[in-house]
Design a protein around this motif. Structure first.
Motif, PDB file in Angstrom:
ATOM      1  N   GLU A  27      -2.756   9.062  -1.476  1.00  0.00           N
ATOM      2  CA  GLU A  27      -2.400   9.956  -0.378  1.00  0.00           C
ATOM      3  C   GLU A  27      -0.881  10.149  -0.361  1.00  0.00           C
ATOM      4  O   GLU A  27      -0.124   9.181  -0.398  1.00  0.00           O
ATOM      5  CB  GLU A  27      -2.850   9.361   0.954  1.00  0.00           C
ATOM      6  N   VAL A  28      -0.434  11.407  -0.325  1.00  0.00           N
ATOM      7  CA  VAL A  28       0.994  11.698  -0.292  1.00  0.00           C
ATOM      8  C   VAL A  28       1.500  11.590   1.148  1.00  0.00           C
ATOM      9  O   VAL A  28       1.025  12.289   2.044  1.00  0.00           O
ATOM     10  CB  VAL A  28       1.293  13.107  -0.849  1.00  0.00           C
ATOM     11  N   VAL A  29       2.461  10.682   1.367  1.00  0.00           N
ATOM     12  CA  VAL A  29       3.051  10.480   2.687  1.00  0.00           C
ATOM     13  C   VAL A  29       4.286  11.360   2.866  1.00  0.00           C
ATOM     14  O   VAL A  29       4.460  12.009   3.901  1.00  0.00           O
ATOM     15  CB  VAL A  29       3.422   8.998   2.896  1.00  0.00           C
ATOM     16  N   HIS A  30       5.161  11.378   1.863  1.00  0.00           N
ATOM     17  CA  HIS A  30       6.362  12.218   1.881  1.00  0.00           C
ATOM     18  C   HIS A  30       6.461  12.951   0.549  1.00  0.00           C
ATOM     19  O   HIS A  30       6.459  12.318  -0.520  1.00  0.00           O
ATOM     20  CB  HIS A  30       7.632  11.385   2.067  1.00  0.00           C
ATOM     21  N   ASP A  31       6.538  14.269   0.611  1.00  0.00           N
ATOM     22  CA  ASP A  31       6.755  15.084  -0.583  1.00  0.00           C
ATOM     23  C   ASP A  31       8.249  15.356  -0.713  1.00  0.00           C
ATOM     24  O   ASP A  31       8.808  16.173   0.020  1.00  0.00           O
ATOM     25  CB  ASP A  31       5.975  16.400  -0.471  1.00  0.00           C
ATOM     26  N   LEU A  32       8.897  14.659  -1.628  1.00  0.00           N
ATOM     27  CA  LEU A  32      10.338  14.807  -1.830  1.00  0.00           C
ATOM     28  C   LEU A  32      10.576  15.442  -3.197  1.00  0.00           C
ATOM     29  O   LEU A  32      11.231  14.884  -4.077  1.00  0.00           O
ATOM     30  CB  LEU A  32      11.028  13.437  -1.729  1.00  0.00           C
ATOM     31  N   VAL A  44       3.703   7.610  -1.690  1.00  0.00           N
ATOM     32  CA  VAL A  44       2.245   7.665  -1.645  1.00  0.00           C
ATOM     33  C   VAL A  44       1.672   6.405  -1.007  1.00  0.00           C
ATOM     34  O   VAL A  44       2.323   5.360  -0.942  1.00  0.00           O
ATOM     35  CB  VAL A  44       1.650   7.834  -3.060  1.00  0.00           C
ATOM     36  N   LYS A  45       0.428   6.530  -0.558  1.00  0.00           N
ATOM     37  CA  LYS A  45      -0.290   5.418   0.037  1.00  0.00           C
ATOM     38  C   LYS A  45      -1.571   5.217  -0.751  1.00  0.00           C
ATOM     39  O   LYS A  45      -2.301   6.171  -1.031  1.00  0.00           O
ATOM     40  CB  LYS A  45      -0.611   5.712   1.502  1.00  0.00           C
ATOM     41  N   GLY A  46      -1.844   3.971  -1.109  1.00  0.00           N
ATOM     42  CA  GLY A  46      -3.041   3.660  -1.882  1.00  0.00           C
ATOM     43  C   GLY A  46      -2.908   2.325  -2.566  1.00  0.00           C
ATOM     44  O   GLY A  46      -2.057   1.505  -2.201  1.00  0.00           O
ATOM     45  N   SER A  47      -3.731   2.092  -3.578  1.00  0.00           N
ATOM     46  CA  SER A  47      -3.699   0.816  -4.292  1.00  0.00           C
ATOM     47  C   SER A  47      -2.707   0.871  -5.445  1.00  0.00           C
ATOM     48  O   SER A  47      -2.490   1.940  -6.051  1.00  0.00           O
ATOM     49  CB  SER A  47      -5.086   0.469  -4.837  1.00  0.00           C
ATOM     50  N   GLU A  83       0.792  -1.234   0.000  1.00  0.00           N
ATOM     51  CA  GLU A  83       0.000   0.000   0.000  1.00  0.00           C
ATOM     52  C   GLU A  83       0.824   1.283   0.000  1.00  0.00           C
ATOM     53  O   GLU A  83       0.274   2.364  -0.115  1.00  0.00           O
ATOM     54  CB  GLU A  83      -0.932   0.026   1.212  1.00  0.00           C
ATOM     55  N   ARG A  84       2.147   1.173   0.087  1.00  0.00           N
ATOM     56  CA  ARG A  84       2.998   2.358   0.002  1.00  0.00           C
ATOM     57  C   ARG A  84       3.937   2.196  -1.179  1.00  0.00           C
ATOM     58  O   ARG A  84       4.540   1.141  -1.392  1.00  0.00           O
ATOM     59  CB  ARG A  84       3.822   2.549   1.284  1.00  0.00           C
ATOM     60  N   PHE A  85       4.096   3.301  -1.946  1.00  0.00           N
ATOM     61  CA  PHE A  85       4.872   3.248  -3.171  1.00  0.00           C
ATOM     62  C   PHE A  85       5.701   4.513  -3.327  1.00  0.00           C
ATOM     63  O   PHE A  85       5.315   5.584  -2.865  1.00  0.00           O
ATOM     64  CB  PHE A  85       3.955   3.085  -4.387  1.00  0.00           C
ATOM     65  N   VAL A 123      -1.172  12.983  -9.088  1.00  0.00           N
ATOM     66  CA  VAL A 123      -1.069  11.835  -8.195  1.00  0.00           C
ATOM     67  C   VAL A 123      -2.245  11.807  -7.222  1.00  0.00           C
ATOM     68  O   VAL A 123      -2.872  10.762  -7.002  1.00  0.00           O
ATOM     69  CB  VAL A 123       0.274  11.889  -7.428  1.00  0.00           C
ATOM     70  N   GLU A 124      -2.573  12.950  -6.656  1.00  0.00           N
ATOM     71  CA  GLU A 124      -3.685  13.019  -5.709  1.00  0.00           C
ATOM     72  C   GLU A 124      -5.022  12.804  -6.408  1.00  0.00           C
ATOM     73  O   GLU A 124      -5.944  12.212  -5.823  1.00  0.00           O
ATOM     74  CB  GLU A 124      -3.658  14.367  -4.984  1.00  0.00           C
TER      75      GLU A 124
END
Length: 440
Positions: free
Chosen positions: A53-58, A66-69, A33-35, A47-48
């Protein structure tokens, strides 16, 4: 001195008193679930819009975590890879032969062969690392430890795991506190131990949870954050070996190199433990050690004596002896530094050959609530202990010469390293770290 095959030594290391803190890690699992997504050909809004869901904006390295499918990630039509979790291989038994009370009654410098070998007191006559900052990307640094409370910047410290425990505490284990002590333990409190750069500021960048799992994405985020806050050096006593150069490993390598090159260009020296697999990284086939073999990092092997402080005359092996467990390789290792050695067939007192410094043991109740930490000191060995010797030395050099860029700091450390003729150059490359010579 008894001979050891490297592989059999590693089997012993997990149950050693004091312990071998393995700098390399193993892949535990790929996330579903995290990519990590390469945003060179897309934007955060796209992306959104795909439901992620953005976990870390690098954005500095054109990466979003991101988190999702995975199907939603695939719909973007861009390069991506699943995040991976790594386990930090820590000692099973870690009962220190000396207690905190013994160490704090009298300064422990006499048993810190690592600082003696580097002429640290003489280096401190030039600088103690003032006006510098070192990020420790690890299991968490105990800001309340008596030898570190002067150094840890709790406001800047960050938790990258999202487990809710926060930062500036040893929530993921004692490892990060030992690493931080090697860098910056207080030299002016008349107690405990001495760090290489006690005048530097430590920022805890915690990437390990109590479960000892860390994600590749969180490690990248911690490196980028270290650059954002202007860290002079970032220490990574962690890694994964062996990692394939193919498939997802190829994506990891590309993104990691992009991250470390960005950090280097911005002035942050990235210091990495070479790993404790006893492997020749130069001739190990189509595999790679990450992040030790990333671009623009200082990869550090471990050295250590056999026979220090046993009461006999002389050492069986000098302090610059390659540690039995250390990874090596002509183009894979950049410098050697004190990480500790070990020979189980010697009598009581063998632990003196390890590195003595600060530890903090976290305490949790049965429901996982943090109850505080027990502050102590212990002997541990590993390339995990060698890397922060270099990070501390980088802080000293930058303190003396704030205008140096990352490459110039690295060149200063490597050009001043002690050459060793007794052992293969593949263990050291440029030589053995000598901070005092670097400052002179």
């Amino acid at each position: 001195m008894a001979g050891y095959n490297r592989r059999s030594f590693l089997k012993l290391s997990g149950t050693a008193l004091g312990g071998i803190a393995v700098g390399s890690s193993v892949t535990a699992a790929a996330s579903t679930e995290r990519f990590l997504v390469d945003t060179a050909k897309t934007s955060q809004s796209e992306v959104e819009s795909a439901g992620l869901e953005v976990v870390h904006d690098l954005h500095e390295i054109n990466v979003l975590v991101v988190k999702g499918s995975e199907s939603d990630v695939e719909s973007l039509g861009i390069d991506y890879a699943a995040d991976s979790a790594y386990s930090l291989d820590l000692p099973i038994e870690r009962e220190s032969p000396i207690t905190a009370e013994d160490a704090s009654d009298e300064p422990a410098y006499p048993i810190q062969w690592d600082k003696q070998a580097q002429n640290i007191p003489e280096a401190h006559e030039i600088t103690r690392g003032e006006e510098t900052r070192v990020s420790v990307i690890d299991t968490g640094v105990a800001a309340g430890h008596p030898d570190l409370e002067h150094a840890v910047n709790e406001e800047l410290s960050q938790d990258f795991t999202g487990d809710g425990y926060g930062a500036a505490g040893p929530y993921g284990g004692y490892h990060g506190t030992h690493v931080a002590g090697i860098v910056a333990a207080d030299d002016q409190n008349d107690a405990g131990v001495v760090g290489s750069a006690p005048g530097t500021e430590i920022v805890d960048c915690r990437v390990f949870s109590p479960s000892s799992l860390a994600s590749f994405a969180d490690i990248l985020a911690a490196i980028v954050y270290s650059v954002r806050i202007g860290s002079d050096a970032a220490n990574l006593s962690l890694g994964a070996y062996p990692s394939t150069r193919k498939g997802q490993g190829k994506f990891y390598g590309k993104v990691l190199n992009r991250t470390t090159t960005y950090a280097n260009n911005q002035g942050t020296v990235i210091v990495v433990a070479a790993g404790n697999d006893g492997a020749d990284l130069q001739h190990d086939g189509n595999v790679v050690s990450l992040p030790a073999e990333a671009a623009n990092v200082i990869s550090v092997s471990a050295t250590g004596p056999i026979g220090f402080n046993w009461g006999g005359e002389g050492l069986e092996s000098p302090t610059y002896t390659p540690a039995k467990y250390t990874n090596y390789g002509t183009n894979a290792v950049d410098i050697g530094a004190p990480g500790g050695n070990y020979d189980a067939e010697f009598p009581a007192g063998w632990y003196y050959d390890m590195v003595f410094n600060t530890v903090a043991m976290p305490n949790f109740d049965d429901e996982g609530n943090y109850l505080g930490a027990t502050y102590d000191y212990s002997w541990i060995a590993g390339t995990s202990m060698a890397a922060p010797q270099v990070a501390g030395a980088a802080a000293l050099v930058r303190s003396q010469n704030p205008g140096l860029n990352a490459n110039e700091v690295r060149q200063t450390l490597e050009n001043s390293a002690d050459e060793v003729d007794e052992f293969d150059k593949a263990y050291y490359s440029s030589g053995v770290l000598n901070p005092y010579a670097a400052l002179k």
